[in-house]
Design a protein around this motif. Structure first.
Motif, PDB file in Angstrom:
ATOM      1  N   ASP A 114      19.181  -4.062 -20.217  1.00 43.84           N
ATOM      2  CA  ASP A 114      18.742  -3.696 -21.564  1.00 43.84           C
ATOM      3  C   ASP A 114      19.682  -2.620 -22.093  1.00 43.84           C
ATOM      4  OD1 ASP A 114      17.527  -2.924 -23.866  1.00 43.84           O
ATOM      5  OD2 ASP A 114      15.590  -2.436 -22.969  1.00 43.84           O
ATOM      6  N   SER A 145      20.520  -7.711 -28.987  1.00 41.83           N
ATOM      7  CA  SER A 145      19.075  -7.559 -29.106  1.00 41.83           C
ATOM      8  C   SER A 145      18.313  -8.467 -28.157  1.00 41.83           C
ATOM      9  CB  SER A 145      18.636  -7.852 -30.546  1.00 41.83           C
ATOM     10  OG  SER A 145      17.221  -7.793 -30.597  1.00 41.83           O
ATOM     11  N   ASP A 202      23.521  -6.224 -33.315  1.00 40.95           N
ATOM     12  CA  ASP A 202      22.130  -6.661 -33.136  1.00 40.95           C
ATOM     13  C   ASP A 202      22.099  -8.119 -32.682  1.00 40.95           C
ATOM     14  OD1 ASP A 202      19.353  -5.993 -33.251  1.00 40.95           O
ATOM     15  OD2 ASP A 202      19.191  -7.265 -35.036  1.00 40.95           O
ATOM     16  N   SER A 261      19.849  -1.560 -25.136  1.00 44.29           N
ATOM     17  CA  SER A 261      19.387  -0.998 -26.413  1.00 44.29           C
ATOM     18  C   SER A 261      19.570   0.515 -26.450  1.00 44.29           C
ATOM     19  CB  SER A 261      17.925  -1.371 -26.666  1.00 44.29           C
ATOM     20  OG  SER A 261      17.108  -0.873 -25.623  1.00 44.29           O
TER      21      SER A 261
END
Lengths: 176, 248
Positions: free
Chosen positions: B94, B41, B37, B96
């Motif tokens: 990104d 993130s 994270d 994620s």
């Protein structure tokens, strides 16, 4: 030049032989690499084959895998040793220069109706299931799933806030 | 301590082990999530991902971990024909879409390395298990997208298919960039050998629809359960044999 052609023909015959050999030994093949039949389901016994009769086919793959993990293993059926039983049979995988090849046959009315060569190696070199296509299913009465002894819940990603009202949270509080 | 619940990555992680979990081992699991994270993130201004997004650091100067994750995400983009992508519409990288799966995998490796054989790790509805329950296989329920307090079905997690991920429009709204205008599925569950494969494919199939689902089932060793807008359910043949779903 000529030498190379001879080598090439030897190699290709070898490939054909390898496939043919697989067809010949398919009956006793217990090493089917079909993912579904090798699912290491501890509750399901592997299909037994008759050691004395080389022509005995292993039970059709879809019969051996209909067992749910909770079903007793004694419902696994084995093909009778005398006649070919209708169904689809898959032989062991053979390694050829084209990759891993496997043969599938279909028996209907006691007759061989179809032979399909299956290329069973995907880009990662992993064996894949012959046909695992999606089919429509019915929404069973929710109660059946609710009453099952589940230990965890999968759903679309929940936030930390939404977790509080999730089924997973209820399970965690119940201490499973 | 057999059960641990903690918040990370904007969601909640539930860990259940058949054997007692020692405090240092729980900390190692938590750190697996926290570490990824901190690095990936985009909600943290000081993360490596945010620095790269702002142009303060070039991708070529990023850490090997970042580039490896990016390379794998690009590989998934190719395998899903663009349905899964590590690029936001504005061009920002990104990751994620795979970072949570990477964290679950890392946490699972910690547990295995520390001698835990039978456990369930559930991070925001994505599940990785090892071994078995006390007297059966681990059994996962799948949420009904029409009623999140109810279950659609239950599925046993049989080795090697011990990872399960669900993507849907129900919880976080339309957070998936759809590559198909049809938007036929509202929920997609994938059962696979690794959580990264399950998670990426669930996202991609939700985005791209039934053509990608069929391609995936033809060439990858996974199972898929879909629910469309009308509430119709489909399941791949192997999983429908084992789940509580009834063949139509």
């Amino acid at each position: 030049m000529r030498k190379r052609a001879v080598y090439a023909s030897i190699l290709s015959s070898a490939a054909v032989l390898a496939v043919g050999w697989q067809i010949g030994t398919m009956g006793t093949a217990q090493t089917s690499v079909v993912a579904a039949t090798t699912a290491s389901d501890p509750a399901t016994t592997p299909p037994s084959t008759s050691g004395s009769n080389g022509a005995t086919a292993e039970a059709p793959s879809d019969t051996t895998t209909t067992d749910t993990p909770t079903t007793p293993p004694d419902t696994t059926t084995t093909a009778p040793a005398t006649a070919a039983t209708d169904g689809t049979y898959t032989g062991a995988s053979a390694s050829t220069r084209f990759g891993n090849v496997q043969v599938q046959i279909t028996v209907a009315g006691g007759q061989l109706t179809e032979v399909t060569a299956l290329q069973l190696t995907d880009s990662d070199g992993k064996s894949v299931q012959i046909s695992n296509r999606a089919a429509p299913v019915l929404r069973e009465e929710a109660l059946t799933a609710q009453s099952a002894a589940i230990q965890t819940v999968s759903g679309a990603t929940y936030t930390s806030e939404a977790y509080i009202t999730s089924l997973q949270s209820a399970l965690d509080q119940a201490g499973l | 301590m057999a059960d641990v619940v903690f918040n990370t990555m904007g969601t909640t992680v539930s860990l259940h082990s058949l054997t007692e979990l020692a405090e240092p081992d729980v900390l190692a699991v938590r750190e697996a999530f926290a570490r990824l994270d901190r690095q990936f993130s985009l909600y943290r201004a000081d993360s490596e991902a945010s620095r790269i997004a702002r142009g303060e650091r070039r991708l070529t100067a990023s850490t090997s971990e970042f580039r490896e994750a990016y390379a794998r995400a690009i590989e998934w983009r190719e395998l899903t024909m663009g349905a899964f992508t590590p690029h936001r519409p504005d061009g920002v990288i990104d990751l994620s879409g795979i970072v949570k799966a990477m964290a679950i995998t890392a946490a699972g490796d910690e547990l295995r390395g520390r001698g835990y054989d039978d456990w369930i790790l559930n991070a925001g509805g994505d599940i990785l298990v090892a071994g078995n329950a006390a007297d059966s296989l681990w059994l996962a329920g799948i949420v009904d997208p029409a009623d999140r307090a109810a279950l659609l079905c239950s599925v046993p997690l049989i080795a090697p298919w011990q990872a399960l991920a669900t993507s849907g429009t129900a919880e976080r709204g339309e957070h998936v960039w759809r590559t198909s205008t049809a938007a036929e599925f509202v929920q997609v569950t994938v059962l696979a050998a690794t959580i990264e494969e399950a998670d990426v494919l669930a996202t991609a199939i939700l985005s791209a629809g039934c053509t990608l689902r069929d391609d995936v089932l033809d060439c990858r060793d996974v199972d898929v359960i879909t629910v469309d807008r009308e509430g119709q359910i489909t399941a791949s043949q192997r999983v429908s044999r084992h789940s509580t779903l009834v063949s139509a």
